[in-house]
Design an enzyme around this catalytic site. Structure first.
Site, PDB file in Angstrom:
ATOM      1  N   GLU A  14       2.455  -1.727 -11.964  1.00 23.22           N
ATOM      2  CA  GLU A  14       1.877  -2.844 -11.218  1.00 23.22           C
ATOM      3  C   GLU A  14       0.560  -2.474 -10.542  1.00 23.22           C
ATOM      4  O   GLU A  14      -0.042  -3.316  -9.880  1.00 23.22           O
ATOM      5  CB  GLU A  14       2.892  -3.356 -10.186  1.00 23.22           C
ATOM      6  CG  GLU A  14       4.101  -4.008 -10.832  1.00 23.22           C
ATOM      7  CD  GLU A  14       5.064  -4.610  -9.827  1.00 23.22           C
ATOM      8  OE1 GLU A  14       4.927  -4.324  -8.618  1.00 23.22           O
ATOM      9  OE2 GLU A  14       5.968  -5.362 -10.245  1.00 23.22           O
ATOM     10  N   LYS A  51       0.790  -1.233   0.000  1.00 28.66           N
ATOM     11  CA  LYS A  51       0.000   0.000   0.000  1.00 28.66           C
ATOM     12  C   LYS A  51       0.824   1.285   0.000  1.00 28.66           C
ATOM     13  O   LYS A  51       0.455   2.262  -0.666  1.00 28.66           O
ATOM     14  CB  LYS A  51      -0.965  -0.014   1.193  1.00 28.66           C
ATOM     15  CG  LYS A  51      -2.115  -1.003   1.031  1.00 28.66           C
ATOM     16  CD  LYS A  51      -3.064  -0.948   2.229  1.00 28.66           C
ATOM     17  CE  LYS A  51      -4.228  -1.919   2.046  1.00 28.66           C
ATOM     18  NZ  LYS A  51      -5.163  -1.892   3.195  1.00 28.66           N
TER      19      LYS A  51
END
Length: 489
Positions: free
Chosen positions: A375, A306
Site C-alpha cells: 500500500e 505513518k
C-alpha cells in the site's frame, strides 16, 4: 389431605405437564429443522454429483417468478437500463463462453430484472438464496477436488467451458494484457474468474500461497497447465496478511512476465475475489485512454498511517505482524513515502523499471519490515521522478477497481455483508455495481452469493456480443482522471 394441599399438588402436576409438552414440542421442532437442513445439504450434494445434467430449476415455492416471460427491449423503454441479457441470441458460442459453463450450478433467475433494479424480484432472489444458506451464511460450492476432476482431461474441459481460442477482434489482438492473480483458497472461484478474463492473446500469472493445501495447489497447477498462456509463478511465497511476502508475490510474477513471449502492454493485479465489470474489448479501450500512464492512486499518508513505515515490524510466534519500538532509517534516494491502493494497472515499461531499476529495488529492500508495504510501494514509485508512466501529485483518482468500504458514504450502503469493513456484494448491489465505470470490482464470495457472479457473466457475454450497449455507462472509457493528460516519461 386438605383442599389447599390438593390444589397445590394439581398446580405442580399441571406445571410439570406443561414443561414436558414444551420439551417435546421443542424436540420435534429441532428435529424438523435438522431434517430441513439435511435436505438442503443433500439437495446440493446430489446436484454437484450430477453437474452434467445442468438442468437445475428453483422451487417456485421460494421464487414465484416466470423467468421465461418475454421482456421488451429495455433500451427502447429506458436508455439507462440493460436490454434482455438473459435470453440473448449470439452469433457464435465464443461470444457467450463466460456464462455457458458445464461445471457451475446454474441458478434459474432472470438477471435482466436484477441488474435493472426490479426490487421485489431482487428481494425474492435474496430470500431464495438465504433459504439455502447454512448456519455460517454460506452455500455449498465445488471444492478443490471437484476442480481437479474437471481439468483431468484438458481438451474436454476447454471444450465444455468454451474458452476462446483466438482474439475476438483485431483491436484486442493488437493489445494483449497481462494479469497477476494472487490466491490462497477456493480454486472454483479462481476458475470462474479466469474464464471471465481469459483470451488467447493475453497472459496470466497465478501466484499460489505456498502454505495453501496440496489439493488446492494440484487443482490450480493442473488448471494452468491446460493453457499455453496461463502459468503458476516460478517462485511462491508463504503470504502473510499485511506482510512483505504479499508484495513479493506480485514482484515474482512481474519477473516471470518480463520473460514471456507475449507482447503485453499493461499488467493488472487481481485477487481471486475480484471479478470484471468490463469485457476484454472495453478494458483494452480504457487502457488505451490512459495514454501510457499507470493507474496507481495514492496520497501523502495520514498521521495514523505513518507508523507503518516509520517503525520496524516483526512477526510473532502466532504469525501476526506487529510494530516494534525501533525506528526505521529514512527511505532510500530521498524518496517521499505515499499511501495508496495495492492494486494497479501498470505499463510494461513500469514493470521493467520495478524489476531492473536500482531505485525500485532499493525501495523494495527497505520495505521488508514495514506494515502492508504493497500500500506504499507502488504509489511511492509512481510519484518518483523519472518513473515510466508516473504522475508526481497526490490523488485518489483511479478506475481499476470498485470497492465499497464501510466508512465511505459516497456509494450506497452495502447489500451483502461486510468482511474487514469491505462489502462482499450480494444481488441487491447489482443495479448500482453494473453501472460503475471501473474495470473490476472487489469483493465477491462464490459461496455467499453465486447469483452475482452468474449475472455478471451473463452481462459480460451480452456486451461482448453487443458492444454498442456500452452506452449505458454515461462516460466510458473514462477520460477525466487528473493524470490522463499529464505528459508521461
Amino acid at each position: 389431605m386438605t383442599l389447599r394441599t390438593r390444589m397445590c399438588c394439581c398446580t405442580v402436576i399441571l406445571s410439570l405437564t406443561f414443561i414436558v409438552v414444551q420439551v417435546i414440542t421443542f424436540q420435534i421442532s429441532a428435529n424438523y429443522e435438522n431434517s430441513v437442513k439435511r435436505h438442503r445439504k443433500l439437495y446440493f450434494i446430489n446436484y454437484f454429483k450430477n453437474l452434467q445434467t445442468h438442468d437445475f430449476k428453483l422451487q417456485k415455492k421460494y421464487l414465484k417468478v416466470n423467468t421465461t416471460e418475454h421482456i421488451t427491449s429495455a433500451v427502447e423503454r429506458d436508455p439507462d437500463n440493460w436490454p434482455d441479457i438473459t435470453h440473448a441470441k449470439f452469433k457464435s458460442d465464443s461470444l457467450n463462453h463466460i456464462s455457458n459453463s458445464a461445471f457451475h450450478k446454474y441458478w434459474d433467475v432472470n438477471c435482466t430484472k436484477i441488474i435493472n433494479g426490479q426490487h421485489l424480484y431482487i428481494q425474492e432472489v435474496f430470500e431464495m438464496l438465504n433459504y439455502y444458506r447454512d448456519s455460517k451464511n454460506n452455500l455449498p460450492v465445488p471444492d478443490d477436488a471437484d476442480v481437479l476432476n474437471w481439468v483431468t482431461e484438458c481438451n474436454e474441459y476447454k471444450t465444455k467451458s468454451m474458452y476462446p481460442n483466438m482474439p475476438l477482434s483485431e483491436e484486442e489482438a493488437n493489445f494483449p494484457i497481462a494479469y497477476i492473480i494472487t490466491t490462497h483458497k477456493d480454486s472454483a472461484q479462481l476458475e470462474r474468474l479466469l474464464r471471465a478474463i481469459f483470451h488467447s492473446q493475453n497472459v496470466y500469472c497465478i501466484h499460489l500461497d505456498a502454505k495453501s493445501p496440496q489439493t488446492f495447489h494440484s487443482a490450480v497447477n493442473k488448471l494452468a497447465g491446460c493453457f499455453d498462456n496461463v502459468f503458476v509463478a516460478s517462485k511462491l511465497e508463504s503470504v502473510q496478511y499485511a506482510g512483505y511476502t504479499r508484495l513479493l508475490a506480485d514482484i515474482n510474477c512481474m519477473s516471470d512476465l518480463l520473460r514471456r513471449p507475449e507482447p503485453w502492454h499493461y499488467v493488472m493485479n487481481l485477487c481471486a475475489q475480484d471479478f470484471p465489470l468490463k469485457t476484454n474489448l472495453e478494458i483494452v479501450r480504457q487502457l488505451k485512454m490512459y495514454n501510457g500512464h499507470n493507474d496507481i492512486n495514492g496520497i501523502l499518508p495520514p498521521s495514523y498511517i505513518k507508523p507503518r513505515t516509520q517503525y520496524k515490524h516483526r512477526t510473532t510466534i502466532k504469525g501476526k505482524l506487529v510494530r516494534t519500538s525501533k525506528k526505521k532509517t529514512n527511505p532510500p534516494h530521498g524518496l517521499t513515502i505515499y499511501f495508496g491502493n495495492a492494486y494497479y494497472a501498470a505499463t510494461h515499461r513500469f514493470v521493467n523499471f520495478v524489476i531492473n531499476n536500482q531505485l525500485a529495488t532499493d525501495l523494495l529492500k527497505w520495505s521488508n519490515d514495514t506494515y502492508s508495504p504493497d500500500e506504499h510501494y507502488w504509489v511511492t514509485l509512481q510519484r518518483a521522478n523519472g518513473t515510466p508512466g508516473g504522475y508526481p501529485k497526490s490523488t485518489w483518482h483511479e478506475n481499476v477497481r470498485f470497492m465499497k468500504w464501510a466508512d465511505i458514504p459516497r456509494h450506497p450502503k452495502c447489500k451483502g455483508k461486510y468482511v474487514r469493513a469491505l462489502c462482499v456484494f450480494g444481488v441487491g448491489y447489482m443495479p448500482y455495481l453494473t453501472r460503475q465505470p471501473h474495470l473490476f470490482a472487489n469483493k465477491f464470495y462464490y459461496s455467499f452469493d453465486p447469483v452475482t457472479l452468474q449475472c455478471l457473466e451473463e452481462l459480460l457475454d451480452y456486451r461482448t456480443g453487443y458492444p454498442e450497449t456500452v452506452h449505458v455507462f454515461k462516460t466510458f472509457p473514462v477520460t477525466d482522471l487528473v493524470w490522463q493528460n499529464h505528459t508521461t516519461v
